[in-house]
Design an enzyme around this catalytic site. Structure first.
Site, PDB file in Angstrom:
ATOM      1  N   MET A 139     -10.289   3.339  -0.382  1.00 45.78           N
ATOM      2  CA  MET A 139     -11.431   3.808  -0.111  1.00 45.78           C
ATOM      3  C   MET A 139     -12.549   3.206   1.099  1.00 45.78           C
ATOM      4  O   MET A 139     -13.638   3.586   1.422  1.00 45.78           O
ATOM      5  CB  MET A 139     -12.382   4.239  -1.520  1.00 45.78           C
ATOM      6  N   GLU A 194       0.939  -1.264   0.036  1.00 45.92           N
ATOM      7  CA  GLU A 194       0.108  -0.053  -0.083  1.00 45.92           C
ATOM      8  C   GLU A 194       0.986   1.165  -0.174  1.00 45.92           C
ATOM      9  O   GLU A 194       1.851   1.444   0.668  1.00 45.92           O
ATOM     10  CB  GLU A 194      -0.821  -0.085   1.155  1.00 45.92           C
ATOM     11  N   HIS A 232     -17.461   6.315  -8.058  1.00 49.29           N
ATOM     12  CA  HIS A 232     -17.625   4.868  -8.539  1.00 49.29           C
ATOM     13  C   HIS A 232     -16.886   4.834  -9.793  1.00 49.29           C
ATOM     14  O   HIS A 232     -17.509   4.344 -11.002  1.00 49.29           O
ATOM     15  CB  HIS A 232     -18.912   4.614  -8.513  1.00 49.29           C
TER      16      HIS A 232
END
Length: 513
Positions: A113, A37, A435
């Protein structure tokens, strides 16, 4: 310098990357897994949803870390402000001709997210499902995804207004619908504690104990700068830690789930550039409205049961769902009960708790190859990777869809009692739903219109998988996270098979695979 080797390196620790890590750890415990990450951990243990942190100071700190240190600016005329915990990709300028994606944003943190999302997991309907995935196959991985995400429809059972809202909506929208597509509570990724506290799903829930028991290694604040290849086969990744030190990590497979912008960028810088890379970008069209419930829908219990402090606001006292129905209601509707307004609304200082209802509708974008994210090698961003440029435009079909959504939102407001202040529904700017889909889309054949095969394997490169909202190839209206997790579970299982000697991806992948 070469580091320890792994069977699979997963790039991106959001819900999709974490679901891949959990699937491999549970179903192939003999494989070595590294989860990488770029951003920092926001909590200890890592991966909690920020809404579950103990106090407002912790939440604010976590959101600032997720914004990569960027200070949130107040909205200005003609410009978009990023939501807390995210930062804009561009300058946020809203064009009058519907071009660009001014509200496009991202976060950089452990959990992606998944540390900030609403937890909505609506079931895709006919027209939203990927037509070449058999129903039984999708339903199986959908159930697995909902299990990982802890999806429930009973999170707000007992709230005194929920049934009344659903009854009013059902009278308008249920006729002719299949039983499973009628108005109902929103499926939410959330757990209910013994004292009725609600714990929103972050990747701490998805990963479970796999990090603690050593089944998955997590490296935060570590940027993957390139996927290394030899003869069209993955050999590993190059990484750079927060000190700027670089390392080569050998790996037999790489699964990229960075997001719909950074996943195609990593493929681009690695020399993997199929024609569809970064193209077919789409986001949900979005319309919002506020309604005040008719007095007949507010039982006495709602007026007396819940006390509140004046001026406070709880956004999620309940969420109801009008499912997508291709013939009757080709949108996805979220009806969110708000306990109170933070400001006087429609002349009343203190509305009854729950009497103000937020209406959110999502619609399908008219998908086009010309809508895309492009990569500027000559203008790198702060990471040193190519800068991102979004090229995006609404079509006449999109504008017609938005007009229909505005009418539908107005009809919902009337069904519930009426719009707050007589205001018309608001069309939100491109990119607002967060999205983003399509940029590494799946396909059945390697014909230049897709980046990966039906199982997420990148065309012509052995050992390279992609996942996330970017793989969804169909126009959809429902929130995509649960669908992306379901597709990632399929891909993770295929990765396990490939690592154990099954036939790898070939240049001419067929439907039979």
């Amino acid at each position: 310098m070469a580091g320890r080797s792994y069977d699979i390196v997963i790039v991106g620790s959001g819900p999709v990357g974490s679901a891949v890590a959990r699937t491999v750890a549970d179903e192939a415990p003999d494989l070595d897994v590294l989860l990488v990450e770029a951003g920092p951990a926001l909590s200890d243990p890592p991966g909690r949803h920020v809404r579950t942190l103990p106090n407002v100071e912790d939440i604010a700190r976590a959101q600032m870390l997720a914004q990569a240190g960027r200070v949130s600016q107040p909205p200005q005329e003609g410009r978009i402000a990023a939501r807390p915990g995210t930062y804009l990709i561009g300058d946020g300028v809203v064009d009058s001709d519907d071009t660009g994606m001014p509200a496009a944003a991202m976060s950089t943190n452990v959990g992606g997210m998944g540390a900030h999302w609403t937890g909505s997991c609506p079931v895709p309907g006919e027209g939203e499902r990927i037509p070449w995935i058999p129903r039984y196959e999708f339903d199986t991985v959908w159930a697995d995804a909902c299990g990982l995400l802890r999806v429930t429809q009973s999170a707000f059972d007992g709230w005194p207004l929920g049934a009344e809202v659903r009854s009013a909506l059902s009278a308008v929208f249920d006729e002719g619908r299949a039983p499973d597509r009628r108005v109902q509570p929103m499926p939410l990724a959330i757990e209910i504690g013994r004292s009725c506290e609600r714990y929103w799903t972050g990747i701490d829930v998805i990963l479970g104990d796999v990090i603690e028991r050593g089944a998955v290694e997590l490296r935060a604040e570590t940027l993957v700068t390139r996927i290394t290849l030899e003869n069209d086969e993955v050999t590993g990744v190059m990484i750079r830690d927060r000190r700027g030190e670089e390392e080569y990590i050998p790996a037999r497979a790489v699964f990229v789930a960075a997001d719909s912008f950074r996943t195609p960028r990593l493929l681009h810088v690695s020399g993997v550039r199929p024609p569809a890379l970064g193209r077919y970008l789409n986001d949900h069209l979005q319309v919002m409205a506020l309604a005040r419930l008719d007095d007949r829908l507010i039982p006495a219990a709602a007026r007396t049961r819940h006390s509140r402090t004046a001026g406070t606001l709880e956004l999620f006292s309940g969420v109801n769902w009008i499912p997508y129905d291709r013939e009757r209601f080709p949108f996805h509707g979220q009806i969110m009960q708000m306990d109170a307004s933070p400001v006087p609304i429609d002349g009343l200082d203190e509305p009854w708790p729950g009497s103000i209802v937020g209406i959110g509708l999502f619609g399908c974008k008219d998908i086009a190859a010309e809508d895309r994210v492009a990569f500027d090698d000559a203008a790198p961003d702060e990471t040193g990777l190519p800068g991102l440029t979004i090229r995006y435009r609404l079509t006449d079909t999109d504008r017609a869809t938005i007009d229909a959504m505005k009418k539908a939102a107005a009809d919902i407001a009337v069904a519930l009692g009426g719009p707050v202040g007589g205001e018309e529904p608001t069309v939100l700017p491109n990119g607002n739903s967060l999205h983003y889909m399509g940029t590494v889309r799946m396909g059945l054949v390697n014909d230049g219109t897709s980046v990966s095969d039906r199982l997420g394997r990148v065309w012509d490169v052995n050992g390279l998988f992609v996942g996330g909202n970017g793989v969804i190839p169909t126009p959809t209206a429902c929130n995509p996270t649960a669908m992306s997790v379901a597709l990632a579970i399929r891909s993770a299982r295929r990765a396990i098979e490939d690592l154990r000697g099954a036939t790898p991806c070939t240049k001419e992948e067929s439907v039979a695979t």
